[in-house]
Design a protein around this motif. Sequence first.
Motif, mmCIF file in Angstrom:
data_model
loop_
_atom_site.group_PDB
_atom_site.id
_atom_site.type_symbol
_atom_site.label_atom_id
_atom_site.label_comp_id
_atom_site.label_asym_id
_atom_site.label_seq_id
_atom_site.Cartn_x
_atom_site.Cartn_y
_atom_site.Cartn_z
ATOM 1 N N SER A 204 10.530 6.365 -4.017
ATOM 2 C CA SER A 204 10.097 6.234 -2.620
ATOM 3 C C SER A 204 9.375 4.896 -2.434
ATOM 4 N N ALA A 205 9.359 4.442 -1.179
ATOM 5 C CA ALA A 205 8.681 3.177 -0.868
ATOM 6 C C ALA A 205 7.200 3.292 -1.213
ATOM 7 N N GLU A 206 6.651 4.479 -0.985
ATOM 8 C CA GLU A 206 5.223 4.695 -1.258
ATOM 9 C C GLU A 206 4.930 4.573 -2.763
ATOM 10 N N ARG A 207 5.805 5.178 -3.554
ATOM 11 C CA ARG A 207 5.627 5.121 -5.019
ATOM 12 C C ARG A 207 5.798 3.693 -5.540
ATOM 13 N N TRP A 208 6.755 2.945 -4.964
ATOM 14 C CA TRP A 208 6.938 1.541 -5.361
ATOM 15 C C TRP A 208 5.664 0.742 -5.079
ATOM 16 N N GLU A 209 5.051 1.011 -3.924
ATOM 17 C CA GLU A 209 3.800 0.299 -3.595
ATOM 18 C C GLU A 209 2.728 0.603 -4.640
ATOM 19 N N GLU A 210 2.683 1.859 -5.106
ATOM 20 C CA GLU A 210 1.679 2.218 -6.127
ATOM 21 C C GLU A 210 1.964 1.496 -7.446
ATOM 22 N N ILE A 211 3.234 1.410 -7.785
ATOM 23 C CA ILE A 211 3.609 0.721 -9.038
ATOM 24 C C ILE A 211 3.270 -0.779 -8.942
ATOM 25 N N LYS A 212 3.535 -1.325 -7.770
ATOM 26 C CA LYS A 212 3.192 -2.734 -7.542
ATOM 27 C C LYS A 212 1.679 -2.946 -7.696
ATOM 28 N N HIS A 213 0.933 -2.034 -7.097
ATOM 29 C CA HIS A 213 -0.525 -2.131 -7.157
ATOM 30 C C HIS A 213 -1.002 -2.051 -8.624
ATOM 31 N N HIS A 214 -0.407 -1.122 -9.367
ATOM 32 C CA HIS A 214 -0.757 -0.957 -10.790
ATOM 33 C C HIS A 214 -0.496 -2.273 -11.536
ATOM 34 N N THR A 215 0.608 -2.927 -11.186
ATOM 35 C CA THR A 215 0.971 -4.184 -11.862
ATOM 36 C C THR A 215 -0.033 -5.283 -11.529
ATOM 37 N N VAL A 216 -0.310 -5.399 -10.237
ATOM 38 C CA VAL A 216 -1.229 -6.458 -9.803
ATOM 39 C C VAL A 216 -2.627 -6.223 -10.382
ATOM 40 N N GLN A 217 -3.027 -4.965 -10.468
ATOM 41 C CA GLN A 217 -4.373 -4.641 -10.957
ATOM 42 C C GLN A 217 -4.406 -4.408 -12.470
ATOM 43 N N GLY A 218 -3.302 -4.751 -13.148
ATOM 44 C CA GLY A 218 -3.184 -4.456 -14.588
ATOM 45 C C GLY A 218 -4.353 -4.987 -15.404
ATOM 46 N N GLY A 219 -4.762 -6.232 -15.130
ATOM 47 C CA GLY A 219 -5.863 -6.820 -15.904
ATOM 48 C C GLY A 219 -7.179 -6.111 -15.604
ATOM 49 N N SER A 220 -7.418 -5.795 -14.323
ATOM 50 C CA SER A 220 -8.670 -5.107 -13.947
ATOM 51 C C SER A 220 -8.728 -3.714 -14.556
ATOM 52 N N ASN A 221 -7.572 -3.053 -14.615
ATOM 53 C CA ASN A 221 -7.553 -1.708 -15.207
ATOM 54 C C ASN A 221 -7.967 -1.726 -16.673
ATOM 55 N N ILE A 222 -7.507 -2.758 -17.386
ATOM 56 C CA ILE A 222 -7.908 -2.855 -18.805
ATOM 57 C C ILE A 222 -9.426 -3.061 -18.896
ATOM 58 N N ILE A 223 -9.962 -3.890 -18.010
ATOM 59 C CA ILE A 223 -11.420 -4.135 -18.044
ATOM 60 C C ILE A 223 -12.174 -2.819 -17.803
ATOM 61 N N LYS A 224 -11.676 -2.016 -16.849
ATOM 62 C CA LYS A 224 -12.336 -0.726 -16.567
ATOM 63 C C LYS A 224 -12.264 0.193 -17.780
ATOM 64 N N LEU A 225 -11.101 0.228 -18.421
ATOM 65 C CA LEU A 225 -10.913 1.155 -19.539
ATOM 66 C C LEU A 225 -11.655 0.712 -20.806
#
Length: 330
Positions: A204-225
């Motif tokens: 779905s378009a909505e799920r693609w947007e979430e995947i895109k967001h995950h990609t863009v925020q990939g570096g920040s997510n590692i910092i959080k984890l």
Amino acid sequence: MNYLTNEKLVIVGAGGMIGSNMVQTALTLGLTPNICLYDIYEPGVHGVFDEMEQCAFPGANLSYTVDPAEAFTGAKYIISSGGAPRKEGMTREDLLKGNCKIAADFGENIKKYCPDVKHVVVIFNPADVTALTALIHSGLKPNQLTSLAALDSTRLQQALAHEFGVQQDKVTGAHTYGGHGEQMAVFASKVKIDGKPLSEMGLSAERWEEIKHHTVQGGSNIIKLRGRSSFQSPAYNAVKMIEAAMGGEKFTLPAGCYVNDEKLGFKNVMMAMPTTIDATGVHYTEPTGTPEEMASLQASYEHLCKMRDEIISLNIIPAVADWKKDNTNL
Ligand SMILES: O=C(O)C[C@H](O)C(=O)O
């Protein structure tokens, strides 16, 4: 151990987490036995050197130094992670001024001590602009220097593999172009999942947007984890780029490279493009995609131009016309 080459590889920032991972990865992959570990913090780089020797890699001929002349003289390949990392709550661009000054000194050291270096990889943030700064100051040719961006593509690949429950290498064409920052352009149109176009996978378009967001925020997510910015994945990607430049396995993920292309309309920036790195350096081809994807790439390019112009206004690099007088390769 059969090494790919005996030529000297310098790891800048070797006392840090990315740097020490790069040393270990380069030795494990058998790139070269001759690695010089360089850092400005002696106990850190000394400690990494001791540990690496204690790994007892066959045939390894390691050295460490805090002296740039000693480090860079005779270097044929260099990877630099020698800038400050970001902390939680910061963007990569918050590092612009400080890290670009470091990149300018790095480029000057190349010009002074190893103008015949073959390939350089710059991976400290904001990587597109620090790499551009290093390129301008070094006098190298555009195809001799690449920056980190491939990590965004491997993050997109990872997210899609999880989404569809397939092995990561069954996801092909998952690429991001433009900057390695919040404005990266994430492309879907070439993605295939186990050989089938993504458009036929019912995402779905909505799920693609979430995947895109995950990609863009990939570096920040590692910092959080992990409580600190990524170090294993940038280290691995950077070493794989140098392996390709040494004549080993070709590197085909989108890397950051210098683009000054009237036809494409991208001028005087470093940005992620469809690239191949081999023993002749980095080569790009024209990115193609849907009108929306091309518009997001254009926006990413324009953002990179703004960052470039900011460091011009801070006198960290000369104005475009002047840098072309200094480095006629560009
Ligand atoms: O995000 C960071 O600060 C480090 C690196 O650029 C990354 O993408 O993981």
